[in-house]
Design a protein around this motif. Structure first.
Motif, short mmCIF file in Angstrom:
data_model
loop_
_atom_site.label_atom_id
_atom_site.label_comp_id
_atom_site.label_asym_id
_atom_site.label_seq_id
_atom_site.Cartn_x
_atom_site.Cartn_y
_atom_site.Cartn_z
N MET A 12 1.01 -1.08 0.01
CA MET A 12 -0.03 0.01 -0.14
C MET A 12 0.97 1.27 -0.15
O MET A 12 0.99 2.02 1.18
CB MET A 12 -1.02 -0.12 1.10
CG MET A 12 -1.95 -1.26 1.08
SD MET A 12 -2.87 -1.39 2.58
CE MET A 12 -4.03 0.16 2.44
N VAL A 13 1.64 1.50 -1.10
CA VAL A 13 2.35 2.55 -1.27
C VAL A 13 2.11 3.08 -2.72
O VAL A 13 1.71 2.60 -3.64
CB VAL A 13 3.82 2.24 -1.11
CG1 VAL A 13 4.24 1.84 0.19
CG2 VAL A 13 4.33 1.23 -2.14
N GLU A 14 2.51 4.53 -2.81
CA GLU A 14 2.50 5.06 -4.06
C GLU A 14 3.54 4.63 -5.14
O GLU A 14 3.38 4.68 -6.43
CB GLU A 14 2.38 6.72 -4.26
CG GLU A 14 1.47 7.18 -3.27
CD GLU A 14 1.58 8.70 -3.03
OE1 GLU A 14 2.46 9.22 -3.67
OE2 GLU A 14 0.73 9.41 -2.36
N ARG A 15 4.72 4.47 -4.58
CA ARG A 15 5.82 4.25 -5.48
C ARG A 15 6.73 3.10 -5.14
O ARG A 15 7.59 3.21 -4.16
CB ARG A 15 6.86 5.47 -5.71
CG ARG A 15 6.11 6.69 -6.27
CD ARG A 15 7.08 7.90 -5.93
NE ARG A 15 7.29 8.25 -4.79
CZ ARG A 15 6.50 9.03 -3.95
NH1 ARG A 15 5.34 9.42 -4.66
NH2 ARG A 15 6.73 9.14 -2.75
N VAL B 208 8.41 6.15 -0.61
CA VAL B 208 7.62 5.37 -1.37
C VAL B 208 6.36 6.16 -1.31
O VAL B 208 5.41 5.69 -2.02
CB VAL B 208 7.70 3.84 -0.82
CG1 VAL B 208 8.90 3.29 -1.10
CG2 VAL B 208 7.46 3.88 0.67
N GLY B 209 5.98 6.79 -0.49
CA GLY B 209 4.58 7.48 -0.29
C GLY B 209 3.71 6.60 0.28
O GLY B 209 2.96 5.86 -0.72
N VAL B 210 3.69 6.14 1.56
CA VAL B 210 2.83 5.14 2.09
C VAL B 210 1.13 5.62 2.10
O VAL B 210 0.97 6.68 2.56
CB VAL B 210 3.01 4.83 3.41
CG1 VAL B 210 2.01 3.85 4.38
CG2 VAL B 210 4.63 4.58 3.59
N ASP B 211 0.29 4.72 1.77
CA ASP B 211 -0.98 5.10 1.70
C ASP B 211 -1.63 5.17 3.40
O ASP B 211 -1.10 4.72 4.09
CB ASP B 211 -1.69 3.73 1.24
CG ASP B 211 -3.47 3.88 1.19
OD1 ASP B 211 -3.74 4.57 1.79
OD2 ASP B 211 -3.89 3.27 0.22
N PRO B 212 -2.36 6.34 3.67
CA PRO B 212 -2.73 6.64 4.88
C PRO B 212 -3.59 5.45 5.46
O PRO B 212 -3.60 5.29 6.72
CB PRO B 212 -3.68 8.02 4.82
CG PRO B 212 -3.08 8.49 3.48
CD PRO B 212 -2.66 7.42 2.52
N HIS C 198 6.57 -5.00 3.49
CA HIS C 198 5.22 -5.04 2.86
C HIS C 198 4.22 -4.35 3.70
O HIS C 198 3.86 -4.71 4.79
CB HIS C 198 4.69 -6.42 2.79
CG HIS C 198 3.50 -6.55 2.08
ND1 HIS C 198 2.50 -7.68 2.05
CD2 HIS C 198 2.89 -5.74 0.74
CE1 HIS C 198 1.67 -7.59 1.22
NE2 HIS C 198 1.58 -6.51 0.52
N PHE C 199 3.74 -3.34 3.10
CA PHE C 199 2.57 -2.40 3.75
C PHE C 199 1.24 -2.85 3.77
O PHE C 199 0.72 -3.01 2.45
CB PHE C 199 2.85 -0.93 3.30
CG PHE C 199 4.44 -0.33 3.40
CD1 PHE C 199 4.55 0.25 4.51
CD2 PHE C 199 5.26 -0.70 2.74
CE1 PHE C 199 5.86 0.89 4.92
CE2 PHE C 199 6.77 -0.13 2.98
CZ PHE C 199 6.90 0.63 3.98
#
Length: 417
Positions: free
Chosen positions: A125-128, A189-193, A260-261
């Motif tokens: 769950m990341v943007e990049r 990586v820009g983690v999803d909130p 792994h998010f």
């Protein structure tokens, strides 16, 4: 008498110490040789009369006379792959553990990893989603912090309880760790909130993995590549590991290969069948991450011997996964009375803290113990208090007070045995 006059009368200087003259020296030397050791004062030992070893040995090693200060497999273990070895706490001074004596816990042995072929992947769950080489990780701004690390099974609630301090509670060590704050990589990586957990996985044969709350990851978790100023040892996760200050050791994933998010914990074997705490009502306490406040007397401790009567010093270490140690009390009468020990500065958060307290031993039997208090106000409990709270089926997170018994002969043994 000056130095020239002394030498004229046959005296010797060895390391700046004046020896009383030919006649006196001969008498002393005869007595020394009669006792079986010709190297004691006032004699001059051979190492003072010859050149020593060469400079620039490629990697320094301890003296051969310290060859017994080593790690040992935990008592009762017979195979070294899914196993653990303990730090010899009774033989160490201060609060920093040498890299070669840092405790170990492995689930499938120690892999030999070529750092040029190793990668760290961040995905889920990341943007990049990104993959980093080891050299790329070292190019990020780094930090160094001193933290302890402790196995959640240190020590067991069940016998055998161990003879030495290392056997009793040697699954704890402390070092200066250098690496990248995990929150730095999370920004990359820009983690999803909505991502509330991170599953960390190692590259060992067991693919060891644990779920870690995102809140902790955004706090003080590190991606570490150096320990006490040098690159990680293979048994400590070379070339890169996770370090989770204050949390149980199995969350500090070695040989880290991916993060792994997710929006939920993975509920792997390591956090269901393992590393949960059975309570007396039959329920299992899961995700009991933090290592609670604890202390341990390392001198005098099991198998050591007091050889003289009079003033001695209790020495030990204390630590807490919740922060700083505020004070340590010691008792020499089995816990009937307590005296506050002195803490060695600096007192750091989530690091080993050394403590000391004087006591007199005049040949009487006594039981010594210590109890630590951390900055949350938590007081280290007795084993009876832990059993009352959890029952007798728990295995992990035993932070009970450890007693040592001093006999009338000065022999020190485990007070729980």
């Amino acid at each position: 008498m000056n130095r020239r006059e002394f030498l004229a009368k046959g005296g010797l200087f060895a390391g700046g110490v004046a020896v009383a003259g030919v006649a006196g020296n001969a008498v002393a030397q005869s007595a020394s040789q009669a006792s079986g050791d010709a190297n004691l004062p006032p004699n001059i030992p051979p190492w003072t009369r010859s050149l020593g070893g060469p400079t620039a040995v490629p990697y320094g090693k301890p003296s051969k006379y310290e060859s017994e200060v080593i790690r040992h497999l935990y008592p009762g273990l017979k195979e070294p792959m899914s196993a653990y070895s303990t730090s010899p706490l009774q033989d160490l001074d201060g609060t920093i553990t040498p890299n070669g004596l840092f405790y170990e816990r492995h689930h499938a042995g120690v892999p030999e990893i070529d750092p040029t072929q190793h990668r760290l992947m961040l995905h889920g769950m990341v943007e990049r989603p990104l993959i980093f080489t080891m050299e790329e990780l070292r190019q990020f701004p780094a930090e160094s912090h001193i933290y302890f690390m402790e196995c959640s099974g240190n020590p067991s609630f069940l016998p055998p309880y161990g003879k030495t301090a290392g056997e009793v509670a040697g699954l704890v060590s402390c070092a200066e760790w250098t690496g990248v704050p995990l929150k730095t990589l999370l920004k990359e990586v820009g983690v999803d909130p909505k991502a509330t957990w991170v599953t960390a996985e190692g590259a060992d044969g067991a693919a060891m993995n644990r779920s870690i709350p995102m809140e902790k990851c955004m706090d003080d978790v590190m991606v570490v590549y150096s320990q006490n100023g040098e690159r990680l040892r293979p048994e400590q996760g070379y070339p890169v590991r996770l370090f989770v200050p204050g949390y149980e050791g199995n969350t500090h994933i070695k040989w880290l290969r991916r993060l792994h998010f997710t929006d939920a914990p993975v509920y792997s074997r390591e956090e269901t069948g393992k590393y949960t705490d059975l309570m007396k009502d039959g329920r299992a306490r899961k995700f009991s991450f933090v290592m609670e406040c604890k202390s341990l007397i390392t001198y005098p401790s099991g198998t050591q011997q007091l050889s003289r009567k009079g003033r001695h010093e209790i020495r030990g270490i204390a630590w807490s996964g919740h922060g700083k140690i505020t004070h340590v009390d010691v008792s020499i009468d089995g816990g009937n009375t307590w005296l506050e020990a002195a803490l060695q500065k600096p007192v750091l958060s989530k690091a080993l803290t050394a403590f000391r307290a004087p006591f007199d031993w005049n040949g009487e039997e006594m039981v010594i113990m210590s109890r630590a208090v951390d900055e949350t106000g938590y007081v280290q409990p007795t084993i009876e208090q832990l059993i009352e709270a959890r029952g007798k089926v728990s295995f992990y997170h035993n932070n009970a007070i450890q007693p040592w018994k001093i006999s009338t002969t000065g022999e020190v043994t485990n007070g729980r045995a």
